[in-house]
Write a protein that holds these residues in place. Structure first.
Motif, PDB file in Angstrom:
ATOM      1  N   GLU A  37      -8.687  22.680  17.035  1.00 32.25           N
ATOM      2  CA  GLU A  37      -7.446  21.936  16.863  1.00 32.25           C
ATOM      3  C   GLU A  37      -7.588  20.839  15.807  1.00 32.25           C
ATOM      4  O   GLU A  37      -8.682  20.362  15.533  1.00 32.25           O
ATOM      5  N   ASN A  38      -6.465  20.426  15.262  1.00 33.45           N
ATOM      6  CA  ASN A  38      -6.433  19.269  14.373  1.00 33.45           C
ATOM      7  C   ASN A  38      -7.075  18.098  15.109  1.00 33.45           C
ATOM      8  O   ASN A  38      -6.614  17.704  16.180  1.00 33.45           O
ATOM      9  N   TYR A  40      -7.043  14.958  14.855  1.00 37.39           N
ATOM     10  CA  TYR A  40      -6.190  13.819  15.165  1.00 37.39           C
ATOM     11  C   TYR A  40      -5.357  14.072  16.427  1.00 37.39           C
ATOM     12  O   TYR A  40      -5.067  13.159  17.193  1.00 37.39           O
ATOM     13  N   GLN A  41      -4.991  15.308  16.643  1.00 38.70           N
ATOM     14  CA  GLN A  41      -4.128  15.626  17.782  1.00 38.70           C
ATOM     15  C   GLN A  41      -4.874  15.614  19.118  1.00 38.70           C
ATOM     16  O   GLN A  41      -4.247  15.479  20.166  1.00 38.70           O
ATOM     17  N   ILE A  42      -6.195  15.765  19.078  1.00 36.66           N
ATOM     18  CA  ILE A  42      -6.948  15.815  20.331  1.00 36.66           C
ATOM     19  C   ILE A  42      -7.887  14.621  20.488  1.00 36.66           C
ATOM     20  O   ILE A  42      -8.747  14.619  21.356  1.00 36.66           O
ATOM     21  N   ASP A  43      -7.712  13.613  19.661  1.00 41.72           N
ATOM     22  CA  ASP A  43      -8.556  12.417  19.742  1.00 41.72           C
ATOM     23  C   ASP A  43      -7.959  11.468  20.781  1.00 41.72           C
ATOM     24  O   ASP A  43      -7.028  10.707  20.491  1.00 41.72           O
ATOM     25  N   VAL A  44      -8.505  11.529  22.003  1.00 42.26           N
ATOM     26  CA  VAL A  44      -7.983  10.717  23.099  1.00 42.26           C
ATOM     27  C   VAL A  44      -9.109   9.857  23.670  1.00 42.26           C
ATOM     28  O   VAL A  44     -10.253   9.931  23.235  1.00 42.26           O
TER      29      VAL A  44
END
Length: 497
Positions: A37-38, A40-44
């Motif tokens: 995945e991108n 940035y979208q999965i950086d939690v």
């Protein structure tokens, strides 16, 4: 691409990714598309439902259990601060402040950092220099001899495999460590692929070590900084280890890195056998074709002194320039500039290419054709006689005497007068290199890579070391550790008056 100046790192990385440079270097994913995945979208962070690495009870607990099952360790931990964080945690868990330890001189700098942090008393065991110019493994007999003298040592720690892929006899060393009631830590940062294929050596996880640290990112498809710490024996207090992990790992572990490690483990479980089988075939074919070179030499176990190593990791392709007019640096530069092949590192008389299951046939073909062309050039330049290689022929190394002396002096045993932890930052002075013979060093000096110290704090600086550093400067070798980056001055312990 290399000649263009870039103001921003992201722009230069993007240009490198789009270029035709082939990566014979870390990380082991080799920039391959991994259906990820991108980022940035999965950086939690530790939001509800995504578990907490430091108190894993759900998703991350199951991920680490799959990792443990893959390597057959007692317990396995994701490391997002690289193997360095794992080594600091492991040493901290198995020692008390002021303990004595036995360590290989060629240990990673994180081990030296642990020695200082925990005020340990280090007794060094030295690898031997092999005829081909590569440092050998740590001999089990040397470990036992050291433990006979230092029976109060609490810990033995060595690096296996080395940066160059040299493996020590871990099973024998582990038996000796247990005989003397001493813990054993193996820095297996470069061996995360061990035990995953019969083509490669057995992992220390299965050979009797207590703790084993691996850098997944070095030889497997993982992001940089991805590592794992294994409890391999039954003598480790995992509560103390987890306490140290909370000290030396960030309180905000990257979910991107952890997801990358989990994905890597799933790939190895689902497809590892096929991937490693194809990888082994590509490597075997490459080594076979390179046997016909006349000047360059792609090293194999046949080139190593049998007494000084146990096994060799064939994923590390070492190209010796010993019988050419090229230095390691010159070959590295030639491969990069003329053939767009980026190597992992070079030393004085060899270049190292790192490979993994993600390397493509295209990469091996390009490297072979480049080396073949360079070998032909060297034959014409040196007018070498043709030599036919076969399985029964051992390379006739005639190491230049000056180079042999250089290596012996670089990694010679130094006289220790102070422990590393006894160096007081308030009692050090900067001394001109030419004037410091007989002084006590207050800092490290090492060639990087591979990063083996030529001297550590608390050891006496000799005239030979001064001359050695002058040689390094003339040869433009990468010397690190000194505060003065030109290494014309060295920090020394001030004389008491």
């Amino acid at each position: 691409m290399k000649n263009k100046e870039y103001e921003y790192l992201d722009e230069k990385l993007a240009a490198y990714a789009k270029s035709d440079y082939y990566p014979f270097h870390m990380p082991g994913h080799k920039r391959a598309a991994m259906d990820f995945e991108n980022p940035y979208q999965i950086d939690v962070t530790e939001i509800d439902g995504f578990d907490n690495l430091h108190y894993a009870q759900d998703l991350l607990l199951r991920s680490q259990e799959r990792l443990r099952g893959l390597y057959k360790s007692k317990k396995a931990y994701f490391m997002v601060n690289g193997s360095s964080g794992g080594i600091l945690s492991a040493v901290g868990a198995l020692t008390k402040c002021g303990d004595k330890i036995v360590m290989a001189r060629n240990c990673h700098k994180s081990v030296y950092n642990a020695v200082k942090l925990f005020q340990l008393k280090a007794q060094f065991v030295y690898p031997r220099l092999m005829t081909c110019g590569i440092q050998g493994g740590i001999q089990a007999d040397d470990i036992e001899q050291c433990l006979q003298i230092h029976r109060d040592a609490r810990l033995v720690i060595i690096t296996s495999p080395t940066y160059d892929g040299i493996v020590s006899d871990i099973q024998k060393i582990s038996e000796i460590a247990r005989k003397y009631h001493t813990y054993l830590i193996i820095d297996e940062a470069h061996g995360a692929h061990f035990s995953l294929s019969p083509y490669f050596p057995e992992s220390a996880v299965r050979l009797g070590a207590d703790l084993v640290i691996q850098s997944l990112h070095k030889t497997l498809p993982c992001f940089t900084q991805s590592a794992v710490l294994h409890i391999a024996g039954d003598r480790v207090d995992f509560h103390k280890l987890e306490e140290m992990l909370r000290v030396f790992q960030t309180s905000s572990p990257s979910y991107i890195l952890m997801a990358g490690m989990e994905k890597c483990v799933r790939i190895l479980i689902d497809k590892g056998e096929q991937l490693f089988e194809a990888y082994a075939e590509r490597l075997a074919d490459f080594y076979k074709k390179c046997r016909n070179f006349k000047c360059l030499r792609v090293l194999t176990a046949d080139d190593y002194d049998a007494a000084y190593f146990f096994e060799a990791d064939q994923s590390k392709i070492i190209i010796s320039t010993m019988h050419t007019a090229l230095s390691g640096q010159a070959l590295d530069q030639k491969l990069s500039e003329e053939y767009h092949l980026q190597m992992e590192m070079y030393s004085a008389q060899y270049v190292l290419a790192m490979t993994s299951i993600m390397d493509r046939q295209e990469g091996f073909d390009r490297l072979f054709h480049a080396l073949y062309a360079i070998d032909q050039e060297q034959q014409r330049e040196l007018r070498k006689e043709c030599i036919d290689w076969d399985n029964n022929t051992k390379y006739n190394y005639n190491m230049d005497n000056d180079f042999k002396d250089f290596l012996k002096n670089a990694y010679a045993e130094r006289k220790k007068v102070l422990e590393i932890s006894e160096i007081d930052d308030d009692n050090i002075v900067e001394t001109n290199l030419e004037d410091c013979a007989g002084e006590t060093s207050a800092e490290y000096v090492y060639l990087y890579p591979p990063g083996i110290p030529m001297i550590v704090p608390g050891e006496i600086i000799t005239h030979e070391l001064i001359e050695l550093l002058n040689q390094c400067r003339k040869l433009q070798m990468n010397v690190q550790g000194t505060r003065d980056q030109q290494y014309r001055k060295i920090l020394t312990v001030a004389q008491k008056r």
